[in-house]
Design a protein around this motif. Structure first.
Motif, short mmCIF file in Angstrom:
data_model
loop_
_atom_site.label_atom_id
_atom_site.label_comp_id
_atom_site.label_asym_id
_atom_site.label_seq_id
_atom_site.Cartn_x
_atom_site.Cartn_y
_atom_site.Cartn_z
N UNK A 69 0.83 -1.22 0.00
CA UNK A 69 0.00 0.00 0.00
C UNK A 69 0.85 1.25 0.00
N UNK A 70 1.93 1.22 0.77
CA UNK A 70 2.71 2.44 0.98
C UNK A 70 3.64 2.77 -0.18
N UNK B 23 5.19 4.05 -3.36
CA UNK B 23 4.77 5.12 -4.28
C UNK B 23 5.25 4.88 -5.70
N UNK B 24 6.05 3.84 -5.92
CA UNK B 24 6.65 3.66 -7.25
C UNK B 24 6.16 2.41 -7.96
N UNK B 25 5.29 1.63 -7.32
CA UNK B 25 4.82 0.40 -7.93
C UNK B 25 5.86 -0.71 -7.87
N UNK C 274 14.39 -2.40 -9.74
CA UNK C 274 14.53 -1.48 -10.88
C UNK C 274 13.54 -0.32 -10.77
N UNK C 275 12.41 -0.58 -10.13
CA UNK C 275 11.38 0.46 -10.01
C UNK C 275 11.53 1.27 -8.73
N UNK C 276 12.18 0.69 -7.70
CA UNK C 276 12.28 1.33 -6.39
C UNK C 276 13.03 2.66 -6.49
N UNK C 277 12.52 3.70 -5.80
CA UNK C 277 13.19 5.00 -5.82
C UNK C 277 13.86 5.32 -4.48
N UNK C 278 13.80 4.37 -3.53
CA UNK C 278 14.46 4.60 -2.24
C UNK C 278 13.82 5.67 -1.40
N UNK C 279 12.49 5.69 -1.32
CA UNK C 279 11.81 6.69 -0.47
C UNK C 279 11.60 6.16 0.94
N UNK D 69 9.25 4.39 2.22
CA UNK D 69 7.88 4.31 2.75
C UNK D 69 7.58 2.90 3.27
N UNK E 191 2.64 8.45 -10.56
CA UNK E 191 2.66 8.56 -9.11
C UNK E 191 3.00 9.99 -8.72
N UNK F 36 6.20 11.17 -7.12
CA UNK F 36 7.44 11.03 -7.91
C UNK F 36 7.71 12.22 -8.84
N UNK G 136 11.06 13.74 -8.66
CA UNK G 136 12.10 12.86 -9.21
C UNK G 136 12.14 13.02 -10.73
N UNK H 120 9.29 5.41 -15.84
CA UNK H 120 9.27 4.87 -14.47
C UNK H 120 8.38 5.66 -13.52
N UNK I 123 5.10 5.80 -13.56
CA UNK I 123 3.79 5.19 -13.28
C UNK I 123 3.89 4.22 -12.09
N UNK I 124 2.77 4.06 -11.37
CA UNK I 124 2.72 3.02 -10.33
C UNK I 124 1.85 1.85 -10.79
N UNK J 78 -0.06 9.07 0.90
CA UNK J 78 -0.24 7.97 -0.05
C UNK J 78 -0.76 6.67 0.59
N UNK J 79 -0.11 6.16 1.65
CA UNK J 79 -0.54 4.85 2.17
C UNK J 79 -2.01 4.85 2.61
N UNK K 197 -4.38 4.81 -0.46
CA UNK K 197 -4.49 3.47 -1.04
C UNK K 197 -5.44 2.62 -0.18
N UNK L 117 7.82 9.61 4.82
CA UNK L 117 9.18 9.14 4.66
C UNK L 117 9.74 9.68 3.35
#
Lengths: 164, 453
Positions: free
Chosen positions: A78-79, A81-83, A99-104, A106, B48, B51, B54, B64, B66-67, B319-320, B323, B348
């Motif tokens: 749920x948390x 943000x990048x899928x 590859x999708x993680x942006x290091x936020x 969450x 998203x 993002x 970013x 990149x 999209x979620x 966001x959390x 969702x 965060x």
């Protein structure tokens, strides 16, 4: 029996009374997620920078190893943000697509087990248990000398029917 | 206007972000055949919102952002209406009207329209300036170039293009909250010189305490940004329709070729303006995410819902929770019984390489109230600061800077209202873990099933 869509789903169960705090699970997890996957090569060149996805907690004689619980209702998914954090509907396994993680972080913020870690060895990404995708038994379970981790579709504590 | 066309759908969702998409996904899991239509005033299949900074800095490309993939909509048989704003809701006839002249009837409606930027007032002076005059609202300064808000992808695309086309080398940001700081980070990565202008006495005042704010401020200044606290923009000076100079309260004058207004976001309740909701407040929902109008639900940043720490209805735009609220709304819309347990504020981010997490009532101090205790761990040499706030031996807030590992354990303690009186000694320690938790809760985590945060 744990089932999902009619299929048995195995999970790692923690048998803390058997954990001796040897941390072999951490070592084997690091090796499994190294480039070479060979313990000596990994130990010489990579081990410092590889995050173990299983964590041993230890105080005095008490210890246990814990990794992602692959929650039925996973807050990290749920948390995200990048899928990147996805729960496979068929297997129930929660995977972080680095590859999708942006290091936020969450996911770290919401995981009540504290089992998601920051991998800052390269591009910063979240790192977590992937149940050793491709292996029949996760290496932390396979290499535990005292069966303190079990990989099974039956909860060894209750042996009762539960949905995963 | 085009000729009005009429149609009908079972589930109509206004908004294509966290809450709307989560609702659609959950509806489809339950109702395999019912019609689902999402309406978005924007022209992007999926992206998203957190993002966009970013994207602005170039850290991630369009592929990149999209979620959910485009395939998500087709696979789930969700009709996505892009560049189509719903302009009116007729709750008695159960239909909506769009700016494209369509009337669509609905069985169940979800309002997940999110938030919109808060625009403060300021005065503008200058030459060739159509919009000049005291008291002009920045949003109405159509003729003025170089002023942006940054809450959606179109803003980020326009901002990027403006910086490139005008070879911008410096920028000012009004607002030192999370959006302002993420914008500052993006600009610094792009090599711009930054001025941050913050009305309160410190940056990040809404989600962090004094000490945390100071640590982050120092990092931001080191990276080459100036911070002006306790001030706002008194007037804007323009030349040839372009922004040139800012005068801050207190008289300080700074040159400015680009201004981003990031003072905050409020619920976008324009569609239900006749519901008597005060500006800045969200749509009240019950624990099933229903509004008080039949067959109308709301979820995400547009709502005011149960805050577990204050016990009141609050707009917690994160966001959390969007969702989770979307999922609860979707399940109930499709006929199941799901309820939302409420949530609490959390955030965060990484700011200039320093990870920061804030949970709950994080700015409280022992001086705030007699039953509040605060536990801190500091390692300034590593830029580590951890603060845990308890009330009657239950964690109600936390701050983590530098060392954010296992922050979620505390989110679990807050969420499950665990009495931690026996483990308070090391509660803020970097090595604090599950083994130190009260026996029952520890057992629940180690041998129990997944818990919900």
């Amino acid at each position: 029996m744990r089932e999902r869509h009619g299929e048995k789903v195995k999970k790692i169960f923690i048998e803390e009374q058997y954990c001796i705090g040897c941390r072999l699970c951490e070592i084997y997890c690091q090796v499994r997620h190294s480039k070479s996957r060979k313990i000596l090569k990994a130990f010489r060149k990579e081990l410092q920078s590889i995050v173990s996805r299983v964590t041993v907690e230890e105080i005095g004689y008490n210890s246990f190893a814990i990794q992602c619980r692959h929650c039925a209702d996973a807050p990290c998914v749920d948390a995200c943000i990048s899928g990147a954090m996805i729960k496979n509907e068929n297997t129930g396994v929660v995977i972080c697509d680095q590859d999708r993680c942006v290091g936020c972080w969450s996911c770290i913020m919401v995981c009540p087990y504290g089992v998601i870690k920051r991998d800052i060895s390269g591009r910063k990404v979240a790192s977590k248990c992937d149940l050793c995708f491709g292996e029949e038994v996760p290496v932390c379970v396979k290499n535990c000398p005292n069966e303190a981790l079990k990989f099974t579709d039956t909860d060894p504590d209750t042996a009762s029917a539960k949905l995963g | 206007m085009e000729k009005i066309t009429k149609s009908k759908t079972d589930y109509l969702i206004i908004g294509n972000s966290a809450a709307g998409v989560s609702a659609a996904e959950n509806i489809r899991k339950i109702d395999k055949t019912g019609g689902i239509e999402i309406f978005s005033s924007e022209n992007f299949v999926n992206y998203s919102r957190p993002l966009i900074t970013y994207y602005l800095s170039g850290k991630i490309g369009p592929d990149r952002i999209c979620f959910k993939s485009e395939e998500f909509y087709s696979r789930n048989n969700i009709i996505l209406n892009l560049s189509t704003a719903v302009t009116e809701i007729d709750t008695s006839r159960q239909e909506v009207i769009t700016d494209r002249g369509r009337k669509i009837g609905y069985g169940k409606l979800l309002i997940a329209s999110g938030g919109k930027p808060v625009i403060p007032f300021t005065s503008v002076t200058g030459r060739n300036n159509k919009a000049a005059g005291p008291g002009s609202e920045i949003s109405r300064l159509g003729g003025l170039e170089g002023i942006f808000t940054l809450t959606n992808l179109a803003d980020a695309v326009a901002l990027r293009r403006y910086i490139e086309e005008n070879s911008i080398s410096s920028a000012s940001i009004l607002g030192g909250g999370l959006i302002g700081l993420k914008t500052a980070e993006a600009f610094l990565e792009m090599g711009l010189n930054i001025n941050i202008i913050e009305l309160s006495g410190k940056i990040l005042s809404a989600s962090f305490d004094e000490e945390a704010s100071e640590i982050i401020s120092e990092r931001v200044r080191e990276a080459g940004s100036s911070i002006f606290t306790g001030s706002t923009i008194e007037s804007i000076r323009t030349d040839g329709g372009k922004i040139k100079q800012l005068t801050l309260t207190g008289g300080k004058v700074i040159s400015c070729e680009l201004l981003v207004v990031a003072v905050g976001v409020k619920p976008d309740t324009g569609l239900v303006r006749n519901w008597g909701i005060k500006d800045g407040q969200g749509i009240i929902v019950d624990e099933e995410m229903r509004t008080d109008v039949q067959n109308v639900y709301a979820a995400g940043d547009v709502t005011r819902s149960h805050d577990r720490l204050s016990g009141q209805e609050k707009n917690i735009a994160i966001w959390p929770l969007a969702v989770r609220q979307g999922a609860v709304a979707g399940k109930n819309m499709a006929g199941q019984n799901a309820s939302y347990r409420g949530g609490f504020f959390m955030n965060s981010v990484e700011i200039l390489g320093v990870p920061v997490i804030s949970l709950g009532l994080s700015s409280l101090e022992e001086s705030s109230s007699r039953d509040i205790r605060v536990y801190r761990t500091r390692h300034p040499e590593k830029q580590v600061y951890r603060k845990i706030i308890t009330r009657n031996s239950r964690v109600i807030g936390a701050i983590f800077i530098g060392a954010v590992e296992r922050a979620g354990i505390y989110a679990g303690l807050i969420s499950n209202e665990i009495d931690i009186s026996e483990v308070l000694g090391n509660i803020s320690g970097e090595d604090f873990g599950i083994l130190q938790l009260p026996a029952d809760y520890k057992k629940h985590l180690v041998v129990g099933e997944g818990v919900e945060v």
